[in-house]
Design an enzyme around this catalytic site. Sequence first.
Site, short mmCIF file in Angstrom:
data_model
loop_
_atom_site.label_atom_id
_atom_site.label_comp_id
_atom_site.label_asym_id
_atom_site.label_seq_id
_atom_site.Cartn_x
_atom_site.Cartn_y
_atom_site.Cartn_z
N SER A 78 -7.60 -7.53 -3.90
CA SER A 78 -7.64 -6.09 -4.16
C SER A 78 -8.92 -5.83 -4.95
O SER A 78 -9.57 -6.78 -5.43
CB SER A 78 -6.42 -5.68 -5.00
OG SER A 78 -6.46 -6.37 -6.23
N ASP B 25 -9.23 -6.00 0.36
CA ASP B 25 -8.01 -5.41 0.91
C ASP B 25 -7.89 -3.95 0.45
O ASP B 25 -8.31 -3.62 -0.68
CB ASP B 25 -6.83 -6.26 0.37
CG ASP B 25 -5.55 -6.07 1.15
OD1 ASP B 25 -5.60 -5.57 2.28
OD2 ASP B 25 -4.48 -6.46 0.62
N ASP C 267 -9.18 1.99 3.63
CA ASP C 267 -7.84 2.54 3.82
C ASP C 267 -7.88 4.06 3.67
O ASP C 267 -7.82 4.58 2.56
CB ASP C 267 -6.87 1.91 2.81
CG ASP C 267 -5.46 2.43 2.98
OD1 ASP C 267 -5.25 3.36 3.78
OD2 ASP C 267 -4.56 1.91 2.30
N GLU D 241 -7.01 1.55 8.66
CA GLU D 241 -5.55 1.74 8.85
C GLU D 241 -5.27 3.12 9.43
O GLU D 241 -5.86 4.11 9.03
CB GLU D 241 -4.85 1.59 7.49
CG GLU D 241 -3.35 1.84 7.54
CD GLU D 241 -2.65 1.48 6.22
OE1 GLU D 241 -3.13 0.55 5.51
OE2 GLU D 241 -1.65 2.13 5.89
N THR E 255 2.92 -11.01 -1.37
CA THR E 255 3.99 -11.06 -2.38
C THR E 255 4.67 -12.42 -2.47
O THR E 255 5.03 -12.86 -3.56
CB THR E 255 5.01 -9.94 -2.07
OG1 THR E 255 4.29 -8.70 -2.05
CG2 THR E 255 6.09 -9.87 -3.11
P1 13P Z 1 3.05 -8.46 1.20
O1 13P Z 1 2.61 -8.55 -0.21
O2 13P Z 1 4.23 -7.59 1.38
O3 13P Z 1 3.18 -9.79 1.85
O4 13P Z 1 1.85 -7.69 1.97
C1 13P Z 1 0.54 -8.15 1.84
C2 13P Z 1 -0.41 -7.20 2.43
O5 13P Z 1 -0.13 -6.54 3.41
C3 13P Z 1 -1.74 -7.06 1.83
O6 13P Z 1 -2.43 -5.95 2.27
#
Ligand code: 13P
Length: 277
Positions: A49, A81, A103, A133, A229
């Site tokens: 990020s 990201d 995004d 996106e 996650t």
């Molecule tokens: P999760 O954290 O739900 O796996 O998603 C990761 C993601 O899509 C990063 O952009």
Amino acid sequence: MYTSLNKVLKSAARFNYTVGAFNMHNLEMLPAMILAAKKQGAPIIIQTSVGTAEYIGHEVIVSVCRSLADSQSVDVVLHLDHCTKFSEIKKAIDLGYLSVMFDGSSLSFQENILRTKEVVAYASARGVSVEAELGTISGSEDGISAEKAYTDPEKAKIFVEETKIDALAVSVGTCHGSYKAKTELNFELIKKLHETVDIPLVIHGGTGVKEEDIKFCVDHGIRKFNVGTELLVGWTKKATEMFNNTKENSSLRNNIVPCNELVSEVVCRKIKLFLNN
Ligand code: 13P
């Protein structure tokens, strides 16, 4: 090789697999992620990020990725990201990221196209790939929340033609940050998007996707699969356990190495599924 998204996704499309894109949250977990990809003989996308890039330092992350890509002979893509600000995208590109995600999902369709085009112009002139996106992937990520809106295939076709992006993040039922409940994917929509859009598609919220559904995704054009996650929660739980049970003057590595080993196991397991053998 330290490389761009475009290159690794082209090979993935040719040989029908998907490339794992894993979110790093600290520098400790980074070598474990890259070495796990090496072990599986696969490329890897490391994503940060804006917050993580600022915390560790863009240049530091770039140099660790470059150095491990070269010394370990692994294809590594460093990707920014979910970025909503052009200035942050420029900064990441200028400091060595070879892939970025703009995004614009909270913008109107027209505004999203215009702003994405701006990013593509800057990035493509520098050999950097762009993911964008359309539709909105729900859930919460690094403190940013959104409500779900599925990707419309006809709009997606126009969006891709207009913007000339390298990969499209689609909203097909997944949500960010779901690690307790599993996602019900919209298989019909994935199929339709694959038929309508001729560039690599991206799944976000990969932690919540049932592992038995991964094959369907790979067979229907998903070429980048994001997982964050599961690594974050796994690392944190293991760190909590270790720090609670280790003497406070013990070397930090005694606590941190088991957390990185857990990251390595998750990355290896996911990549095996993504390779679709
Ligand atoms: P999760 O954290 O739900 O796996 O998603 C990761 C993601 O899509 C990063 O952009």
